[in-house]
Design an enzyme around this catalytic site. Structure first.
Site, PDB file in Angstrom:
ATOM      1  N   HIS A  29       0.960  -1.215  -0.008  1.00  0.00           N
ATOM      2  CA  HIS A  29       0.104  -0.029   0.027  1.00  0.00           C
ATOM      3  C   HIS A  29       0.939   1.165   0.049  1.00  0.00           C
ATOM      4  O   HIS A  29       1.680   1.498   1.040  1.00  0.00           O
ATOM      5  CB  HIS A  29      -0.756   0.020   1.320  1.00  0.00           C
ATOM      6  N   ASP A  72      -1.229   6.284  -5.577  1.00  0.00           N
ATOM      7  CA  ASP A  72      -2.194   7.412  -5.697  1.00  0.00           C
ATOM      8  C   ASP A  72      -1.864   8.490  -6.624  1.00  0.00           C
ATOM      9  O   ASP A  72      -0.751   8.952  -6.855  1.00  0.00           O
ATOM     10  CB  ASP A  72      -2.500   7.886  -4.329  1.00  0.00           C
ATOM     11  N   HIS A  98      -1.060  10.830  -1.964  1.00  0.00           N
ATOM     12  CA  HIS A  98      -2.415  10.197  -1.377  1.00  0.00           C
ATOM     13  C   HIS A  98      -3.278  11.565  -1.232  1.00  0.00           C
ATOM     14  O   HIS A  98      -4.455  11.422  -1.840  1.00  0.00           O
ATOM     15  CB  HIS A  98      -2.200   9.547   0.006  1.00  0.00           C
TER      16      HIS A  98
END
Length: 292
Positions: free
Chosen positions: A41, A70, A83
């Site tokens: 992640h 992201d 992000h």
């Protein structure tokens, strides 16, 4: 290849969709006897500053094949990997540009963002790390022969970001047969965004982030391949029901869940039958599941 040039090629490939999408590490046949795939992640973000090249490197060092990131857009149209829609939490933007509150990504040029330190907040060892462009990030992932789960973040803030993202992917060689088959997934919390990606590049695998009703799952299945909920909202019945729906490329919908950072939860969601686990601690989850 430019994404617009690639469109005709990838669309033509859909005639052989079963060949284009062989068994992949992101969720082969639903219910297969194999551990879920592990997705780092924002890179291995428990061990290096999130969404930086250092986090990609750390994931590679740990032997993790899939990384997640992201994507947002700067004032002058550059796609960058970060992000939050504000630069404040993960850079020194307040010090460098003290008079520009609230420090939104979309209010700064790519050159301005390139000046920021995106690593010191995490630790002195990462001082000087930068917010990478999407192109830079793709090159680093490619360097490590990794795979990418790319999230288009808050697309409502950036009209047209879907096509622009596809353009960058195409220009960096990520829309060829190999990448499309088992090295690239694009996801978002926006169903409209994933519909746009599917319409513009039908061969790209896509995922919807969230826990929609099963009626909505059936609707989304026309343009997504995955339903990706938070682990806190997941049940075995929901996973099983999603798996019974055929996705955009003629295969059962997959389920990736997020964000799981401990062994017990990883084993629990694996027991539910998920296809992938998104985690800040990919080594912990991988070891708990005995997978890759």
């Amino acid at each position: 290849m430019h994404a617009r040039a690639a469109a005709a090629t990838t669309t033509a490939l859909l005639g052989g969709v079963a060949l284009l999408f062989p068994v992949s590490d992101a969720g082969a046949d639903a219910g297969a006897e194999r551990p879920p795939s592990v997705f780092a992640h924002r890179g291995a973000s428990a061990y290096a500053p999130e969404n930086t090249l250092a986090a990609v490197d750390k994931a590679a060092e740990l032997g993790v094949q899939w990384v997640e990131n992201d994507v947002q857009r700067t004032k002058d149209g550059e796609l960058v990997v970060i992000h939050d829609d504000s630069l404040r939490r993960t850079t020194d933007v307040e010090r460098v540009f003290p008079g520009r509150s609230p420090w939104k990504v979309g209010d700064f040029t790519a050159a301005e963002i390139a000046r920021l330190d995106a690593g010191s907040w995490f630790g002195a060892a990462y001082a000087g790390a930068r917010v990478p462009t999407v192109a830079e990030y793709l090159r680093r992932v490619e360097h490590h022969h990794q795979r990418l789960l790319l999230e288009i973040k808050q697309p409502e803030l950036y009209p047209g970001i879907e096509g622009q993202t596809l353009d960058v992917l195409g220009n960096e060689g990520w829309l060829d047969r190999q990448h499309l088959a088992d090295r690239l997934i694009v996801q978002s919390f926006s169903a409209d965004s994933m519909r746009a990606v599917h319409e513009q590049e039908p061969a790209v695998r896509t995922g919807f982030l969230g826990t929609p009703s099963l009626a909505r799952v059936a609707e989304y299945a026309g343009f997504v391949d995955q339903i990706n909920p938070s682990h806190t909202l997941l049940t075995p019945r929901y996973v099983s029901a999603v798996h019974r729906v055929t996705g955009a490329h003629g295969r059962p919908l997959e389920v990736l869940t997020w964000t799981v950072d401990d062994a017990a939860t990883a084993r629990k969601v694996a027991g539910y039958g998920v296809d992938g686990v998104i985690t800040n601690k990919p080594d912990v989850v991988r070891d708990a599941l005995g997978g890759q």
